[in-house]
Design a protein around this motif. Structure first.
Motif, PDB file in Angstrom:
ATOM      1  N   ASN A 117       0.820  -1.210   0.000  1.00 13.64           N
ATOM      2  CA  ASN A 117       0.000   0.000   0.000  1.00 13.64           C
ATOM      3  C   ASN A 117       0.857   1.264   0.000  1.00 13.64           C
ATOM      4  O   ASN A 117       0.432   2.320  -0.475  1.00 13.64           O
ATOM      5  CB  ASN A 117      -0.955  -0.010   1.197  1.00 13.64           C
ATOM      6  CG  ASN A 117      -0.190  -0.084   2.522  1.00 13.64           C
ATOM      7  OD1 ASN A 117       0.966  -0.543   2.560  1.00 13.64           O
ATOM      8  ND2 ASN A 117      -0.818   0.362   3.598  1.00 13.64           N
ATOM      9  N   VAL A 140       1.603   2.104  -3.632  1.00 16.01           N
ATOM     10  CA  VAL A 140       0.426   2.698  -4.272  1.00 16.01           C
ATOM     11  C   VAL A 140       0.253   4.144  -3.816  1.00 16.01           C
ATOM     12  O   VAL A 140      -0.067   5.037  -4.620  1.00 16.01           O
ATOM     13  CB  VAL A 140      -0.823   1.862  -3.972  1.00 16.01           C
ATOM     14  CG1 VAL A 140      -2.063   2.507  -4.566  1.00 16.01           C
ATOM     15  CG2 VAL A 140      -0.662   0.437  -4.506  1.00 16.01           C
ATOM     16  N   GLN A 141       0.481   4.407  -2.555  1.00 12.71           N
ATOM     17  CA  GLN A 141       0.379   5.786  -2.053  1.00 12.71           C
ATOM     18  C   GLN A 141       1.455   6.675  -2.664  1.00 12.71           C
ATOM     19  O   GLN A 141       1.212   7.854  -2.951  1.00 12.71           O
ATOM     20  CB  GLN A 141       0.484   5.789  -0.531  1.00 12.71           C
ATOM     21  CG  GLN A 141      -0.697   5.149   0.180  1.00 12.71           C
ATOM     22  CD  GLN A 141      -0.509   5.082   1.692  1.00 12.71           C
ATOM     23  OE1 GLN A 141       0.425   5.664   2.248  1.00 12.71           O
ATOM     24  NE2 GLN A 141      -1.411   4.374   2.365  1.00 12.71           N
ATOM     25  N   ALA A 164       0.088   7.604  -6.052  1.00  6.52           N
ATOM     26  CA  ALA A 164      -1.059   8.510  -5.975  1.00  6.52           C
ATOM     27  C   ALA A 164      -0.659   9.914  -5.547  1.00  6.52           C
ATOM     28  O   ALA A 164      -1.247  10.896  -6.014  1.00  6.52           O
ATOM     29  CB  ALA A 164      -2.104   7.940  -5.012  1.00  6.52           C
ATOM     30  N   ASN A 165       0.353  10.029  -4.702  1.00  5.47           N
ATOM     31  CA  ASN A 165       0.727  11.337  -4.158  1.00  5.47           C
ATOM     32  C   ASN A 165       1.829  12.039  -4.949  1.00  5.47           C
ATOM     33  O   ASN A 165       2.112  13.215  -4.682  1.00  5.47           O
ATOM     34  CB  ASN A 165       1.173  11.189  -2.702  1.00  5.47           C
ATOM     35  CG  ASN A 165       0.069  10.691  -1.794  1.00  5.47           C
ATOM     36  OD1 ASN A 165      -1.111  11.001  -2.014  1.00  5.47           O
ATOM     37  ND2 ASN A 165       0.414   9.901  -0.783  1.00  5.47           N
ATOM     38  N   LEU A 180      -5.223  -0.625  -3.222  1.00  6.89           N
ATOM     39  CA  LEU A 180      -5.703   0.610  -3.840  1.00  6.89           C
ATOM     40  C   LEU A 180      -7.024   0.996  -3.187  1.00  6.89           C
ATOM     41  O   LEU A 180      -8.037   0.309  -3.332  1.00  6.89           O
ATOM     42  CB  LEU A 180      -5.893   0.414  -5.345  1.00  6.89           C
ATOM     43  CG  LEU A 180      -6.406   1.627  -6.118  1.00  6.89           C
ATOM     44  CD1 LEU A 180      -5.368   2.741  -6.098  1.00  6.89           C
ATOM     45  CD2 LEU A 180      -6.738   1.251  -7.569  1.00  6.89           C
ATOM     46  N   THR A 181      -6.999   2.101  -2.476  1.00  7.68           N
ATOM     47  CA  THR A 181      -8.177   2.551  -1.732  1.00  7.68           C
ATOM     48  C   THR A 181      -8.879   3.687  -2.471  1.00  7.68           C
ATOM     49  O   THR A 181      -8.370   4.240  -3.447  1.00  7.68           O
ATOM     50  CB  THR A 181      -7.773   3.023  -0.334  1.00  7.68           C
ATOM     51  OG1 THR A 181      -6.932   4.185  -0.454  1.00  7.68           O
ATOM     52  CG2 THR A 181      -7.012   1.920   0.400  1.00  7.68           C
ATOM     53  N   GLU A 202      -9.255   6.623  -1.309  1.00  6.76           N
ATOM     54  CA  GLU A 202      -8.450   7.824  -1.119  1.00  6.76           C
ATOM     55  C   GLU A 202      -7.368   7.936  -2.196  1.00  6.76           C
ATOM     56  O   GLU A 202      -7.066   9.044  -2.666  1.00  6.76           O
ATOM     57  CB  GLU A 202      -7.815   7.813   0.278  1.00  6.76           C
ATOM     58  CG  GLU A 202      -8.817   7.862   1.413  1.00  6.76           C
ATOM     59  CD  GLU A 202      -9.662   9.125   1.371  1.00  6.76           C
ATOM     60  OE1 GLU A 202      -9.128  10.186   0.997  1.00  6.76           O
ATOM     61  OE2 GLU A 202     -10.864   9.033   1.714  1.00  6.76           O
ATOM     62  N   ASP A 203      -6.811   6.814  -2.573  1.00  7.16           N
ATOM     63  CA  ASP A 203      -5.807   6.827  -3.639  1.00  7.16           C
ATOM     64  C   ASP A 203      -6.430   7.236  -4.970  1.00  7.16           C
ATOM     65  O   ASP A 203      -5.826   7.983  -5.749  1.00  7.16           O
ATOM     66  CB  ASP A 203      -5.154   5.448  -3.773  1.00  7.16           C
ATOM     67  CG  ASP A 203      -4.413   5.038  -2.505  1.00  7.16           C
ATOM     68  OD1 ASP A 203      -3.870   5.930  -1.822  1.00  7.16           O
ATOM     69  OD2 ASP A 203      -4.385   3.826  -2.202  1.00  7.16           O
ATOM     70  N   ALA A 223      -6.896  10.937  -4.993  1.00  3.56           N
ATOM     71  CA  ALA A 223      -5.627  11.646  -5.157  1.00  3.56           C
ATOM     72  C   ALA A 223      -5.173  11.626  -6.615  1.00  3.56           C
ATOM     73  O   ALA A 223      -4.673  12.631  -7.134  1.00  3.56           O
ATOM     74  CB  ALA A 223      -4.568  11.026  -4.249  1.00  3.56           C
TER      75      ALA A 223
END
Length: 417
Positions: free
Chosen positions: A268, A271-272, A275-276, A294-295, A297-298, A301
């Motif tokens: 995770n 993945v963050q 995304a960021n 993958l959430t 929130e991702d 973003a």
């Protein structure tokens, strides 16, 4: 007295000739072009000495070399004479007189195998055959093993190189100069990480790169960060690098338009990091295959950082639900969307995609049965559904295309096995 005249050596040596009617090559003696000399038996009555006869038959422009030592040999001198070689008539034109520019134009019409054969003719042709203008694009698909050849091709100035599914040994680079390669496909090659580090550390001008299915390292990702002109990057199925190095690369490569990071060995945190830190220039993104990493929130973003996405693949992400529809609707340029096997999306909610006015294709494999597909197609007449089972994002060659292109570009030198 009898005079024995021996023919010259080249008249009896066999010459290797290629017979068109027989297989292989034959060794045939070359017949002498000299006419048979008349018999010297008629000159016995005139008491001619061998010296006089040879002087009479020898060419006038050749000097006679005599060897006579001692008084006992003054009457019977032993004489050596050489027959003159037939001079070739010059036609006024030869390969050596042609300028390099004209020879390069001729060599540019040759295939890869013929060009390599030509390089063995002489030193000049060897230099011309490996001129960088002839090696700007090379396709080595079908070459099972590449060792020193890979280093030689890259060092020759290749701008485009295609050699997927190849076993790469140890390429030999004769200098520490940076490579000129801009488009490189090493997908699914068998190569050691240290060798891959050596190759990519010499690259500074990469624009399109595919390392699909390879084991990478933080050092390799740092090398990719030095190539700030990358436009398409395919890291599908890769592993071996940290989230920190991934974030650093994404911050440096701000011109990426297509990126495929699907099915990598990611946590995770990886993945963050995507995304960021994903650059806003992204228009095609495949971030599928991350199940529970993958959430929502991702997804938010990614949509916030990349508002110009036209192709998005979120397949095989269990945490993506129907709540993502309003978020994805913010992508006004979205043309292709894939949410296959996102099992939290109820089949009945797929009709909500009628609100995506610019959406052209939708992939929902695994979410709806084939028997209900015509009903969904009737409810979404402006959208083509389940037309592409495989993603083409950032991949050098589409599975649906039969040609040997490299991101739509053809290679001039093609290996034929």
């Amino acid at each position: 007295r009898y005079l024995w005249i021996l023919p010259p050596l080249w008249c009896v040596l066999p010459l290797q000739e290629l017979s068109e009617n027989l297989e292989g090559s034959l060794c045939r003696p070359q017949r002498s072009k000299w006419k048979r000399r008349p018999s010297c038996s008629g000159g016995l009555d005139t008491e001619n000495t061998p010296n006089e006869l040879i002087q009479q038959w020898s060419p006038p422009h050749k000097k006679i070399l005599t060897s006579a030592k001692g008084k006992e040999n003054e009457e019977n001198a032993f004489v050596l004479a050489r027959r003159p070689r037939k001079r070739r008539e010059s036609s006024g034109l030869c390969w050596d007189s042609l300028p390099d520019e004209l020879l390069l134009g001729i060599l540019s019409c040759l295939s890869l195998q013929d060009l390599l054969r030509t390089s063995r003719v002489c030193k000049r042709w060897h230099c011309l055959a490996f001129d960088e203008s002839l090696w700007h694009s090379v396709d080595l698909v079908g070459k099972a093993q590449l060792d020193a050849e890979l280093g030689q091709v890259l060092s020759a100035g290749a701008l485009r190189l295609r050699c997927p599914h190849t076993c790469i040994g140890q390429p030999s680079f004769k200098s520490a100069l940076k490579l000129r390669v801009q488009h490189l496909d090493l997908s699914n090659c068998t190569v050691e990480t240290s060798v891959l580090e050596d190759i990519l550390s010499r690259c500074r001008h990469l624009q399109n790169l595919s390392l699909e299915g390879l084991v990478l390292s933080d050092s390799i990702i740092h090398s990719l960060a030095q190539n700030t002109e990358i436009v398409r990057l395919n890291l599908c199925g890769c592993s071996g690098f940290s989230p920190e190095s991934l974030a650093e690369m994404l911050k440096s490569c701000t011109r990426i338009e297509e990126m495929n990071v699907s099915w990598c060995d990611f946590s995770n945190l990886h993945v963050q990091a995507i995304a960021n830190n994903i650059p806003s220039s992204i228009s095609h993104l495949n971030i599928s295959g991350y199940r529970q990493n993958l959430t929502m929130e991702d997804v938010k973003a990614v949509v916030k950082r990349c508002p110009n996405i036209t192709n998005l693949d979120l397949s095989d992400s269990v945490l993506v639900t129907t709540d993502s529809f309003p978020v994805l609707q913010q992508l006004s340029s979205l043309r292709h969307l894939a949410v296959s096997r996102c099992y939290q999306i109820h089949p009945a909610s797929l009709i909500d995609f009628e609100k995506f006015l610019n959406l052209q294709t939708l992939e929902v494999f695994g979410l709806i049965q084939d028997s209900y597909l015509p009903i969904l197609c009737k409810g979404l007449p402006h959208i083509q559904i389940n037309t592409q089972p495989f993603s083409t994002v950032a991949r050098p060659t589409s599975a649906s295309r039969k040609d040997r292109t490299l991101w739509g570009m053809h290679c001039r030198l093609v290996y034929k096995h």
